[in-house]
Structure formats: structure tokens, C-alpha cells
Write an enzyme that holds these catalytic residues in place. Sequence first.
Site, PDB file in Angstrom:
ATOM      1  N   TYR A  45      20.185  -1.983  -0.521  1.00 44.82           N
ATOM      2  CA  TYR A  45      19.756  -0.580  -0.387  1.00 44.82           C
ATOM      3  C   TYR A  45      20.967   0.240   0.028  1.00 44.82           C
ATOM      4  O   TYR A  45      21.526   0.026   1.109  1.00 44.82           O
ATOM      5  CB  TYR A  45      18.649  -0.483   0.672  1.00 44.82           C
ATOM      6  CG  TYR A  45      17.603  -1.557   0.494  1.00 44.82           C
ATOM      7  CD1 TYR A  45      16.516  -1.370  -0.369  1.00 44.82           C
ATOM      8  CD2 TYR A  45      17.721  -2.789   1.153  1.00 44.82           C
ATOM      9  CE1 TYR A  45      15.572  -2.370  -0.561  1.00 44.82           C
ATOM     10  CE2 TYR A  45      16.784  -3.799   0.960  1.00 44.82           C
ATOM     11  CZ  TYR A  45      15.716  -3.584   0.114  1.00 44.82           C
ATOM     12  OH  TYR A  45      14.789  -4.589  -0.082  1.00 44.82           O
ATOM     13  N   HIS A  80      16.842  -6.804   5.978  1.00 39.53           N
ATOM     14  CA  HIS A  80      15.646  -7.620   6.246  1.00 39.53           C
ATOM     15  C   HIS A  80      15.905  -9.073   5.861  1.00 39.53           C
ATOM     16  O   HIS A  80      16.939  -9.398   5.278  1.00 39.53           O
ATOM     17  CB  HIS A  80      14.422  -7.056   5.519  1.00 39.53           C
ATOM     18  CG  HIS A  80      14.537  -6.955   4.021  1.00 39.53           C
ATOM     19  ND1 HIS A  80      14.395  -8.038   3.188  1.00 39.53           N
ATOM     20  CD2 HIS A  80      14.775  -5.887   3.206  1.00 39.53           C
ATOM     21  CE1 HIS A  80      14.521  -7.643   1.933  1.00 39.53           C
ATOM     22  NE2 HIS A  80      14.777  -6.352   1.905  1.00 39.53           N
ATOM     23  N   GLU A  94      12.672 -12.640  -1.363  1.00 42.78           N
ATOM     24  CA  GLU A  94      12.796 -11.207  -1.637  1.00 42.78           C
ATOM     25  C   GLU A  94      14.089 -10.579  -1.144  1.00 42.78           C
ATOM     26  O   GLU A  94      14.080  -9.705  -0.285  1.00 42.78           O
ATOM     27  CB  GLU A  94      11.600 -10.462  -1.035  1.00 42.78           C
ATOM     28  CG  GLU A  94      11.261 -10.808   0.408  1.00 42.78           C
ATOM     29  CD  GLU A  94      10.087  -9.976   0.917  1.00 42.78           C
ATOM     30  OE1 GLU A  94      10.135  -8.736   0.791  1.00 42.78           O
ATOM     31  OE2 GLU A  94       9.130 -10.559   1.459  1.00 42.78           O
ATOM     32  N   HIS A  96       1.819 -11.324   5.479  1.00 44.02           N
ATOM     33  CA  HIS A  96       2.773 -12.034   6.342  1.00 44.02           C
ATOM     34  C   HIS A  96       1.925 -13.101   7.017  1.00 44.02           C
ATOM     35  O   HIS A  96       1.286 -12.844   8.033  1.00 44.02           O
ATOM     36  CB  HIS A  96       3.417 -11.102   7.375  1.00 44.02           C
ATOM     37  CG  HIS A  96       4.367 -10.126   6.741  1.00 44.02           C
ATOM     38  ND1 HIS A  96       5.023  -9.162   7.454  1.00 44.02           N
ATOM     39  CD2 HIS A  96       4.785  -9.982   5.462  1.00 44.02           C
ATOM     40  CE1 HIS A  96       5.793  -8.459   6.634  1.00 44.02           C
ATOM     41  NE2 HIS A  96       5.660  -8.931   5.422  1.00 44.02           N
ATOM     42  N   HIS A 103       8.881 -14.609   3.869  1.00 43.51           N
ATOM     43  CA  HIS A 103       7.881 -14.855   4.909  1.00 43.51           C
ATOM     44  C   HIS A 103       6.811 -15.754   4.317  1.00 43.51           C
ATOM     45  O   HIS A 103       6.680 -15.860   3.095  1.00 43.51           O
ATOM     46  CB  HIS A 103       7.275 -13.528   5.400  1.00 43.51           C
ATOM     47  CG  HIS A 103       6.805 -12.619   4.285  1.00 43.51           C
ATOM     48  ND1 HIS A 103       5.589 -12.773   3.674  1.00 43.51           N
ATOM     49  CD2 HIS A 103       7.404 -11.578   3.656  1.00 43.51           C
ATOM     50  CE1 HIS A 103       5.456 -11.850   2.721  1.00 43.51           C
ATOM     51  NE2 HIS A 103       6.550 -11.112   2.677  1.00 43.51           N
ATOM     52  N   ASP A 122       6.731  -2.597  -4.902  1.00 49.01           N
ATOM     53  CA  ASP A 122       6.365  -3.772  -4.107  1.00 49.01           C
ATOM     54  C   ASP A 122       4.855  -3.719  -3.972  1.00 49.01           C
ATOM     55  O   ASP A 122       4.319  -2.878  -3.237  1.00 49.01           O
ATOM     56  CB  ASP A 122       7.058  -3.704  -2.736  1.00 49.01           C
ATOM     57  CG  ASP A 122       6.844  -4.965  -1.906  1.00 49.01           C
ATOM     58  OD1 ASP A 122       5.909  -5.736  -2.206  1.00 49.01           O
ATOM     59  OD2 ASP A 122       7.608  -5.162  -0.934  1.00 49.01           O
ATOM     60  N   ASP A 136       2.358 -11.001  -3.384  1.00 46.53           N
ATOM     61  CA  ASP A 136       3.369 -10.074  -2.862  1.00 46.53           C
ATOM     62  C   ASP A 136       4.576 -10.122  -3.804  1.00 46.53           C
ATOM     63  O   ASP A 136       5.363 -11.057  -3.748  1.00 46.53           O
ATOM     64  CB  ASP A 136       3.745 -10.534  -1.443  1.00 46.53           C
ATOM     65  CG  ASP A 136       4.704  -9.590  -0.746  1.00 46.53           C
ATOM     66  OD1 ASP A 136       5.056  -8.551  -1.332  1.00 46.53           O
ATOM     67  OD2 ASP A 136       5.112  -9.914   0.392  1.00 46.53           O
ATOM     68  N   ARG A 149      15.019  -4.422  -4.843  1.00 45.83           N
ATOM     69  CA  ARG A 149      14.495  -5.670  -4.259  1.00 45.83           C
ATOM     70  C   ARG A 149      13.814  -6.422  -5.395  1.00 45.83           C
ATOM     71  O   ARG A 149      13.209  -5.798  -6.286  1.00 45.83           O
ATOM     72  CB  ARG A 149      13.496  -5.374  -3.125  1.00 45.83           C
ATOM     73  CG  ARG A 149      12.880  -6.612  -2.513  1.00 45.83           C
ATOM     74  CD  ARG A 149      12.223  -6.358  -1.138  1.00 45.83           C
ATOM     75  NE  ARG A 149      11.097  -5.462  -1.177  1.00 45.83           N
ATOM     76  CZ  ARG A 149      11.124  -4.192  -0.789  1.00 45.83           C
ATOM     77  NH1 ARG A 149      12.244  -3.667  -0.324  1.00 45.83           N
ATOM     78  NH2 ARG A 149      10.041  -3.438  -0.846  1.00 45.83           N
ATOM     79  N   HIS A 169       9.585   0.786   3.822  1.00 46.04           N
ATOM     80  CA  HIS A 169       8.121   0.824   3.781  1.00 46.04           C
ATOM     81  C   HIS A 169       7.612   2.166   3.255  1.00 46.04           C
ATOM     82  O   HIS A 169       6.678   2.751   3.802  1.00 46.04           O
ATOM     83  CB  HIS A 169       7.533   0.512   5.166  1.00 46.04           C
ATOM     84  CG  HIS A 169       7.813  -0.885   5.612  1.00 46.04           C
ATOM     85  ND1 HIS A 169       7.799  -1.276   6.932  1.00 46.04           N
ATOM     86  CD2 HIS A 169       8.130  -2.004   4.908  1.00 46.04           C
ATOM     87  CE1 HIS A 169       8.100  -2.569   7.017  1.00 46.04           C
ATOM     88  NE2 HIS A 169       8.301  -3.022   5.800  1.00 46.04           N
ATOM     89  N   ASP A 214     -19.219   8.866   9.375  1.00 45.96           N
ATOM     90  CA  ASP A 214     -20.137   7.833   8.884  1.00 45.96           C
ATOM     91  C   ASP A 214     -19.526   6.927   7.824  1.00 45.96           C
ATOM     92  O   ASP A 214     -20.229   6.149   7.193  1.00 45.96           O
ATOM     93  CB  ASP A 214     -21.393   8.491   8.296  1.00 45.96           C
ATOM     94  CG  ASP A 214     -22.202   9.185   9.361  1.00 45.96           C
ATOM     95  OD1 ASP A 214     -22.099   8.773  10.540  1.00 45.96           O
ATOM     96  OD2 ASP A 214     -22.924  10.134   9.037  1.00 45.96           O
ATOM     97  N   GLU A 224      11.198  -9.692  -5.663  1.00 41.86           N
ATOM     98  CA  GLU A 224      10.394 -10.573  -4.803  1.00 41.86           C
ATOM     99  C   GLU A 224       9.435 -11.405  -5.629  1.00 41.86           C
ATOM    100  O   GLU A 224       8.680 -10.881  -6.452  1.00 41.86           O
ATOM    101  CB  GLU A 224       9.590  -9.720  -3.802  1.00 41.86           C
ATOM    102  CG  GLU A 224       8.633 -10.536  -2.942  1.00 41.86           C
ATOM    103  CD  GLU A 224       7.956  -9.709  -1.856  1.00 41.86           C
ATOM    104  OE1 GLU A 224       7.765  -8.499  -2.065  1.00 41.86           O
ATOM    105  OE2 GLU A 224       7.621 -10.290  -0.811  1.00 41.86           O
TER     106      GLU A 224
HETATM  107 MG    MG Z   1       6.536  -7.301  -0.773  1.00 38.21          MG
HETATM  108 MG    MG Z   2       7.069  -9.711   1.139  1.00 38.35          MG
END
Ligand code: MG
Ligand code: MG
Length: 436
Positions: free
Chosen positions: A383, A345, A379, A356, A349, A255, A266, A400, A238, A35, A402
Site C-alpha cells: 500500500y 499487516h 494475504e 478471524h 489468519h 476484499d 475471505d 492485496r 478497512h 423494532d 488473498e
Molecule cells: Mg480479507
Molecule cells: Mg483475511
Amino acid sequence: MNTSPFSARCTRLIERMGAGIAIIPTAAEQLRNRDSQRPYRADSYFYYLSGFGESEAVLVLIAGASPKRILFCRDKDADKEIWDGFRWGPDAAREAFGFDEAYSIKTLDAKLAELLADQPVLWFSLGHEAAWDARIAAALNAVRAQARAGKQAPAEIRDVRAPLDNMRLIKDASEIATMRRAAAISAGAHCRAMRTTQPGRFEYEIEAELLHEFRVHGCQSPAYTSIVAGGANACILHYVVNDQPLKDGDLLLIDAGGELDNYASDITRTFPVNGRFSGPQADIYNLVLAAQSAAIAAIKPGATFIDPHNAALKTLAQGMLDLKLLDGSLDGVIESETYKRFYMHRTGHWLGLDVHDAGPYKDGETWHSLQPGMVLTVEPGCYIRPADDVPAAFHNIGIRIEDDALVTAAGCDIISHAVPKTVADIEALMAEGKRG
Ligand code: MG
Ligand code: MG
């Protein structure tokens, strides 16, 4: 509520359609389990055109000689409103949001057959949701069944997302104002994370600091699941488990961005858990920061979407050679893509209603050119997983940085600028946190 940006967008879409009818449903509610529903969020296209946040709603736009904006929504319902809260109902929604007409969602299927009849083109996001595809097919068949009465179904179906994606690429003043605020709140959350991080705290505790800051300043939710990745976890792009303790001597990569009135921010920052970068950490950090500066310098009207990526890549690849992470020549590394071992990467974006965001990246064969009003992330990262052929001092460093860039006539405006990002500024803010 100021409904003019929404009606202005409808008018622009109607102009782009030229003729026909557009049907834009909002998102369905989603069950989490039994529920319990997931927090409701409207479909981005629907919200972009309507500003209407309730579920079970559909926007219909009619182009041509007498253009119209029609909303279908839930009826007022005293009993359901006791359980689930306020509903506009068609009459009040029409008034408040400035639609030309509004009807009960219960009448949608019957009305669709009427509205579709004799329209030359149907604009719809075919393939987005199977249930809607079937519903639209049924409505078209209902019109076709009236062929002997002289009714004609649209001869053509076109994807309404194509003109909308192009529109969403350039943000209007009201979108930019919301995105600036979302970025400012998110920047504050990253500063709070820097001030409160200490060895021994857990990744989820820092995630909680971010969520607190988003919510306390009015963001309805995070724009995506926050990545709070200590040490080697930063090399998992991720990583969202966020359940490990933070160790003295490790870096922490965060991030995270808040979502405000359906607009995303972001931001990524990477900083030392104990407040001081080690020499090798600072080497990689300063390389990524230099790559980000090169990318930001490449963002200006007339440049293309890929120019900031290429600028960042050149800086990163040269740095990887200088730090003995890679062998060979700069051209060779870029040509052979050996840099992908450490930078796998792209550098950015589009950003907007979706993290995105919608909008084409290419215009035919060429990368889309940048124009004032576009918002993109910048960004770059690096790594470094442990391996025998990689200097041990760099093992498990994942970095990173960004930011969110609004393209302006002069170049770009970094709307997420309020989080420190030089080694000195980060260390100063973290020292402040320790004192305070
Ligand atoms: Mg990000
Ligand atoms: Mg991003």
C-alpha cells in the site's frame, strides 16, 4: 439434517473436559433500531457443538460416568410463530438434533442450580458477556445456598473456549465441505466483479454484484463487510464506505467473502478498473503475487503459522528495494521493519466459523505448527501512499491478493483458486466481460 458431526464434537469436548459441566449459550438477538433486529446469527461455539440456529438457546454438556448433551430452547408458540416463523420446541429439537434431553429455556435458571450441584468443574466462557456472567454467578449462589442440604457448587471454573479453540483449529470433513463451497461461491462473486467493473460505475454497484452472487448461491450473508476500494481508497485497510466512482486508470481492491451455514470465506483480488494494468501497477501487482506464491509454498505440515508470513515478507522487502521504494539491505529492511510503511499487516489468519477464526497462534513461546485440516488465509499486500521520497508512478497503488488455504498432508490446497490472479488471466476475464 446430519447431526453426527455436531454430536461427535460434543463427545470430543466431553472427553477433553474429563469431568464437570459445560454451559454454552448461543448469541443474543441484537436490536438495529427500535423494532428492527439485526439478522440473527448463532454464537460460533454454540453452533459448532449443536448445529442449532435458533436464538434463546443454551447447550449443557455433562462429562464423567454418564455423559449427556442437553439443549434448552424456546417453546413452541403458535402465536409467535405467526409473526416470526417456525420454532422447534424442546421435544422436536431433541428428536431432530439428537440431544439426550431438551427443556424449555424458561426452566433454565431453576435447572442450572440442579445441574451445577456437586459438579467438580464448571466450564464456561467467563467474561464473554456480562449478563451471562451474572446469570451463572446467581446459579452458583443458588447451589451454595443449599450447602446445609449437602449440595456443593463447582470448586473450579475453567474457560470452555480453551479446549474448543484447539478443536476448531482442525476442521473436520463436514466443515471442509462447507468451506470449499463458501470459497467457490465467493470466487464466483469475485469473477462477477471483474467482469462487470467499468470506469464510471460506483464502488457500491460492484459491492451489489458481490452480494447478489453470494445470496443467489445460498450464502446467508457476507462473512464481513465487503471492502470495495477504488484507487487511493485501497490504501485504507478497512475501507467499507464503498461510495466513490471508479476511475479509468485506477485499480480496484475487493476484499469480500460469503458466509455459508456460518462458515466464512475471505478472498481479496485487485484489478484495473479499465481492464488493463499500467506498467507501474503491474510491477507492484507482480511483486505481491510473487510474495503470495512464496507464502503458499511455505504452507505444509510441520511448518509454523509464521513461516508463510516470513516468506512473503522476504519477497516483498526485496521487491521494495528493487523498485526503489526503500533503501538499504534486505536484512536491514526486515530488521528495522521499514517495510511496514508499505506492508503493515500480517500475511494471514485462521479461517472458519469466524473470519478471524478461533485457535491459538502460539504454543507457549513458539508459533503453532501447521497440521492437515487447518485453514488459513494467505494475504500479502503493498500500500503506497503519496510521499516526496516515493516514486510518483507508484502513488496511491494499494494491492492485496488473498486466498484461503487448507493444509493437507502434501502441502496445501487453495480452496479459493477459481478466481484468476495473474495479470494475463485477470485481463482476459475482464475483456470477456466487456465483450459479453
Ligand atoms: Mg480479507
Ligand atoms: Mg483475511
